[in-house]
Design a protein around this motif. Structure first.
Motif, PDB file in Angstrom:
ATOM      1  N   GLY A 157       0.886  -1.513   0.228  1.00 54.24           N
ATOM      2  CA  GLY A 157       0.528  -0.199   0.195  1.00 54.24           C
ATOM      3  C   GLY A 157       1.065   1.048  -0.264  1.00 54.24           C
ATOM      4  N   GLN A 158       2.257   1.028   0.548  1.00 53.64           N
ATOM      5  CA  GLN A 158       2.602   2.459   0.599  1.00 53.64           C
ATOM      6  C   GLN A 158       4.536   1.880   0.253  1.00 53.64           C
ATOM      7  OE1 GLN A 158       2.295   5.833   2.400  1.00 53.64           O
ATOM      8  NE2 GLN A 158       1.605   5.320   0.916  1.00 53.64           N
ATOM      9  N   CYS A 159       5.521   2.156   0.082  1.00 58.30           N
ATOM     10  CA  CYS A 159       6.999   1.984  -0.045  1.00 58.30           C
ATOM     11  C   CYS A 159       7.450   3.170   0.790  1.00 58.30           C
ATOM     12  CB  CYS A 159       6.948   1.593  -1.759  1.00 58.30           C
ATOM     13  SG  CYS A 159       8.907   1.108  -1.677  1.00 58.30           S
ATOM     14  N   PRO A 160       8.049   3.114   1.315  1.00 56.85           N
ATOM     15  CA  PRO A 160       9.522   4.760   1.591  1.00 56.85           C
ATOM     16  C   PRO A 160      10.199   4.812   0.877  1.00 56.85           C
ATOM     17  CG  PRO A 160       8.780   3.158   3.825  1.00 56.85           C
ATOM     18  CD  PRO A 160       7.923   2.025   2.192  1.00 56.85           C
ATOM     19  N   ILE A 161      10.710   4.032   0.103  1.00 55.60           N
ATOM     20  CA  ILE A 161      11.650   4.564  -0.615  1.00 55.60           C
ATOM     21  C   ILE A 161      11.213   5.659  -1.284  1.00 55.60           C
ATOM     22  CG2 ILE A 161      13.875   2.997   0.496  1.00 55.60           C
ATOM     23  CD1 ILE A 161      13.558   1.459  -2.037  1.00 55.60           C
ATOM     24  N   ALA A 162      10.210   5.042  -2.607  1.00 50.20           N
ATOM     25  CA  ALA A 162       9.594   5.917  -3.424  1.00 50.20           C
ATOM     26  C   ALA A 162       9.120   6.688  -2.977  1.00 50.20           C
ATOM     27  CB  ALA A 162       8.634   4.921  -3.252  1.00 50.20           C
ATOM     28  N   ARG A 163       8.895   8.228  -4.367  1.00 53.03           N
ATOM     29  CA  ARG A 163       8.721  10.054  -3.937  1.00 53.03           C
ATOM     30  C   ARG A 163       7.299   9.080  -3.478  1.00 53.03           C
ATOM     31  NH1 ARG A 163      12.431  12.566  -7.023  1.00 53.03           N
ATOM     32  NH2 ARG A 163      10.696  14.224  -7.190  1.00 53.03           N
ATOM     33  N   ALA A 164       6.671  10.683  -2.780  1.00 58.76           N
ATOM     34  CA  ALA A 164       5.538  10.670  -2.552  1.00 58.76           C
ATOM     35  C   ALA A 164       4.389  10.395  -3.352  1.00 58.76           C
ATOM     36  CB  ALA A 164       5.524  11.896  -1.695  1.00 58.76           C
ATOM     37  N   ALA A 165       5.038  11.247  -4.621  1.00 58.20           N
ATOM     38  CA  ALA A 165       3.284  10.889  -5.883  1.00 58.20           C
ATOM     39  C   ALA A 165       3.669   9.757  -6.267  1.00 58.20           C
ATOM     40  CB  ALA A 165       4.286  12.280  -7.184  1.00 58.20           C
ATOM     41  N   ILE A 166       4.614   8.766  -6.230  1.00 52.21           N
ATOM     42  CA  ILE A 166       4.083   7.216  -6.276  1.00 52.21           C
ATOM     43  C   ILE A 166       3.815   6.392  -5.388  1.00 52.21           C
ATOM     44  CG2 ILE A 166       4.977   5.592  -6.657  1.00 52.21           C
ATOM     45  CD1 ILE A 166       8.044   6.577  -8.278  1.00 52.21           C
ATOM     46  N   ASN A 167       3.894   7.062  -4.003  1.00 50.45           N
ATOM     47  CA  ASN A 167       2.974   6.135  -2.696  1.00 50.45           C
ATOM     48  C   ASN A 167       1.387   7.358  -3.491  1.00 50.45           C
ATOM     49  OD1 ASN A 167       4.246   4.465  -1.451  1.00 50.45           O
ATOM     50  ND2 ASN A 167       5.909   6.594  -0.737  1.00 50.45           N
ATOM     51  N   ARG A 168       1.270   8.075  -3.760  1.00 49.45           N
ATOM     52  CA  ARG A 168      -0.598   8.677  -3.948  1.00 49.45           C
ATOM     53  C   ARG A 168      -0.955   7.945  -5.126  1.00 49.45           C
ATOM     54  NH1 ARG A 168       2.158  13.539  -3.220  1.00 49.45           N
ATOM     55  NH2 ARG A 168       2.452  14.180  -5.496  1.00 49.45           N
ATOM     56  N   VAL A 169      -0.208   7.337  -5.452  1.00 52.43           N
ATOM     57  CA  VAL A 169      -0.759   6.230  -6.899  1.00 52.43           C
ATOM     58  C   VAL A 169      -0.644   4.625  -5.720  1.00 52.43           C
ATOM     59  CG1 VAL A 169      -0.781   5.047  -9.450  1.00 52.43           C
ATOM     60  CG2 VAL A 169      -0.085   8.059  -8.910  1.00 52.43           C
ATOM     61  N   LEU A 170       0.085   5.029  -5.444  1.00 55.94           N
ATOM     62  CA  LEU A 170       0.008   3.185  -4.739  1.00 55.94           C
ATOM     63  C   LEU A 170      -1.306   3.087  -4.237  1.00 55.94           C
ATOM     64  CD1 LEU A 170       3.897   1.779  -3.274  1.00 55.94           C
ATOM     65  CD2 LEU A 170       1.700   0.697  -5.130  1.00 55.94           C
ATOM     66  N   ALA A 171      -1.615   4.188  -3.354  1.00 52.70           N
ATOM     67  CA  ALA A 171      -2.697   4.243  -2.141  1.00 52.70           C
ATOM     68  C   ALA A 171      -4.248   4.103  -2.999  1.00 52.70           C
ATOM     69  CB  ALA A 171      -2.563   5.339  -1.374  1.00 52.70           C
ATOM     70  N   THR A 172      -4.206   4.645  -4.405  1.00 52.99           N
ATOM     71  CA  THR A 172      -4.766   4.654  -5.300  1.00 52.99           C
ATOM     72  C   THR A 172      -6.067   3.575  -5.728  1.00 52.99           C
ATOM     73  OG1 THR A 172      -4.493   6.622  -6.044  1.00 52.99           O
ATOM     74  CG2 THR A 172      -5.910   7.138  -4.536  1.00 52.99           C
ATOM     75  N   MET A 173      -4.093   3.002  -6.518  1.00 51.44           N
ATOM     76  CA  MET A 173      -4.834   2.259  -7.277  1.00 51.44           C
ATOM     77  C   MET A 173      -6.245   0.896  -7.620  1.00 51.44           C
ATOM     78  SD  MET A 173      -0.863   1.628  -9.975  1.00 51.44           S
ATOM     79  CE  MET A 173      -0.258   0.649  -7.997  1.00 51.44           C
ATOM     80  N   GLY A 174      -6.127   0.686  -6.354  1.00 53.19           N
ATOM     81  CA  GLY A 174      -6.777  -0.188  -6.955  1.00 53.19           C
ATOM     82  C   GLY A 174      -8.428  -0.093  -6.541  1.00 53.19           C
ATOM     83  N   SER A 175      -8.883   1.377  -6.491  1.00 52.96           N
ATOM     84  CA  SER A 175      -9.962   1.796  -6.532  1.00 52.96           C
ATOM     85  C   SER A 175      -9.928   1.602  -7.716  1.00 52.96           C
ATOM     86  CB  SER A 175     -10.038   2.929  -6.215  1.00 52.96           C
ATOM     87  OG  SER A 175      -9.301   3.736  -6.545  1.00 52.96           O
ATOM     88  N   SER A 176      -9.636   1.528  -9.133  1.00 52.43           N
ATOM     89  CA  SER A 176      -9.163   2.061 -10.234  1.00 52.43           C
ATOM     90  C   SER A 176     -10.434  -0.003 -10.701  1.00 52.43           C
ATOM     91  CB  SER A 176      -8.476   2.224 -10.954  1.00 52.43           C
ATOM     92  OG  SER A 176      -8.562   2.194 -12.791  1.00 52.43           O
ATOM     93  N   GLN A 177     -11.679   0.722 -11.203  1.00 49.77           N
ATOM     94  CA  GLN A 177     -11.570  -0.872 -11.644  1.00 49.77           C
ATOM     95  C   GLN A 177     -11.198  -1.207 -12.991  1.00 49.77           C
ATOM     96  OE1 GLN A 177     -13.827  -3.297 -10.100  1.00 49.77           O
ATOM     97  NE2 GLN A 177     -13.317  -4.100 -11.615  1.00 49.77           N
TER      98      GLN A 177
END
Ligand code: SAM
Length: 447
Positions: A157-177
């Motif tokens: 759900g989060q990867c602390p070594i990735a840039r914040a913009a990548i983490n924002r995408v990671l956090a929402t990816m599951g919501s895209s049908q």
């Protein structure tokens, strides 16, 4: 039941593994530990001459031990140094590099090897630095990293070594049908941050040629996920597809964009990269690498530079701001396309890029009698042993070798010493904080 016992960690070696001895004197390698610690371990594997073990308990902790901040630490197979404070990580990497110099016979003793090394260059960001993240997709369409020693997918759900913009995408990816529907035919997925725009491109390794309904899904993902500007499907043998269909010539907005401040009062270099091609994962550390490179190289307008593993021109283009002429070569066609586009984007007409395998390229330059004042070598992990027999004819003065693998680096440095080059400077650049991976830059001159 496998054997368990306590041991003292004597040192940390290549691969970030702690080394100690079993009660009967066998060498034991164990991850997740620090020098000086007393730990209880269990043997996982018996190898010829050593044992691989897993950590059961830290009985006496090192003062350098910290609590890993990621909930996936020890499970996802990345970030094997997260249990060490950042200054300790740098120290450990410097020690591992020193071990390689001694083992590769580049130095006779530990103190001679330590004296050869400059101060390690810390990463400006020890967390939140990665510009790209590769996720595996399992047969049920679940995305994540591979569990350590397995192909099982661990959801992330989060990867602390990735840039914040990548983490924002990671956090929402599951919501895209739309994305969920595409993942059924996806084996791997990369989230690529385009830093100049702070937006991400998703690159999906798709298992079949896409159909019209897939293109609609691709456009759907872009609408459903904030922060995703483009989705590309890569199909083996067929190339890249965007929402508009086959994309032999990628549209401008489907390129990654970076701006590299190169210091020395020079204008920044703008880079574009076709998704899927190599670019350095840690942007700020890459900038420090380039600045060190320019400082060591000290090239002038009278000089010619050869960059045999040039990628999209990450080093060649800053060099071209100072040198008389730069020649760049790379095996990958898309890298050379990007490098040429980048040269014209930056108004640099003193640089020539060719799609060439390095050893073949070096051979052909020797045949043509070409000579260079500086040779840059930044090969992949395997090093560049095949190129080395040609380097004296090509660049009898100076070589700068940038490496992400200290074992092949020290092997190649041994060859270069045999050819008459001496090591002037070696410096570790921490390109990959929280992991045991090393990046090293070496300046060599003929003696
Ligand atoms: C570590 S990357 C460095 C790229 C570039 N110097 C940079 O900083 O972005 C290594 C590059 O070598 C290229 N490469 C791999 N094997 C090669 C070979 N045998 N000959 C030429 N290029 C090769 C890859 O395509 C990749 O672009």
């Amino acid at each position: 039941m496998s054997e368990a016992f306590s041991l003292t960690v004597e040192k940390v070696v290549a691969g970030g593994l702690g080394l100690g001895h079993s009660p009967d004197g066998m060498v034991v390698l164990v991850p997740g530990v620090l020098p000086g610690e007393q730990v209880r371990v269990r043997v996982r594997q018996r190898k010829k001459g050593f044992l691989n073990a897993e950590l059961l308990e830290v009985e006496t902790a090192s003062p350098d031990r910290v609590t890993p901040l990621c909930s996936l630490y020890g499970r996802c197979g990345g970030c094997d140094f997260q249990h060490a404070s950042y200054p300790a990580q740098l120290r450990l990497k410097q020690e591992i590099l020193t071990q390689h110099l001694v083992r590769g016979r580049l130095a006779a003793t530990w103190s001679e090897a330590s004296a050869m090394l400059g101060e390690p260059m810390p990463s400006p960001r020890s967390l939140g630095y990665r510009l790209r993240l590769r996720l595996h997709v399992d047969q049920l369409g679940r995305m994540g990293f591979h569990r350590l020693h397995s192909h099982e997918v661990v959801a992330v759900g989060q990867c602390p070594i990735a840039r914040a913009a990548i983490n924002r995408v990671l956090a929402t990816m599951g919501s895209s049908q739309s994305l969920a529907d595409l993942l059924v035919y996806t084996r791997e997925l990369e989230i690529l941050l385009s830093p100049a725009e702070e937006s991400c491109i998703l690159l999906l390794d798709f298992s079949r040629k896409p159909r019209p309904a897939d293109f609609a899904l691709v456009r759907g993902v872009v609408q459903e996920l904030a922060g995703v500007s483009e989705v590309l499907l890569r199909v083996e043998g067929h190339g890249l597809f965007s929402g508009a269909g086959l994309a032999p010539q990628l549209p401008e907005h489907a390129m990654l964009r970076l701006s590299l401040p190169v210091g020395l009062d020079l204008a920044p270099v703008a880079l574009t990269v076709e998704p899927g091609g190599f670019y350095q994962v840690n942007q700020e550390q890459n900038e420090q690498l380039i600045s060190q490179l320019l400082d060591w190289a000290k090239v002038s307008r009278k000089e010619r530079v050869l960059d045999l593993f040039c990628g999209v021109g990450n080093f060649s283009l800053p060099m071209a701001r100072l040198a008389g002429q730069v020649t760049g070569m790379d095996l990958q066609g898309s890298a050379i396309r990007s490098a040429r586009r980048n040269a014209s984007l930056n108004g640099l007409d003193n640089v020539i890029f060719s799609k060439m395998e390095a050893a073949a390229g070096a051979c052909s330059l020797v045949t043509k009698g070409e000579r260079f004042d500086l040779l840059l070598l930044d090969p992949p992990r395997g090093g560049c042993r095949e190129v080395l027999p040609r380097v004296m004819a090509l660049a009898p003065g100076t070589i700068i070798y940038i490496s992400c693998d200290p074992a092949t680096l020290t092997r190649d440095l041994g060859d270069l010493q045999g050819l008459g080059y001496g090591i002037e400077q070696i410096r570790l650049f921490d390109m990959f904080p929280q992991t045991s991976h090393l990046e090293t830059m070496v300046l060599l001159k003929t003696v």
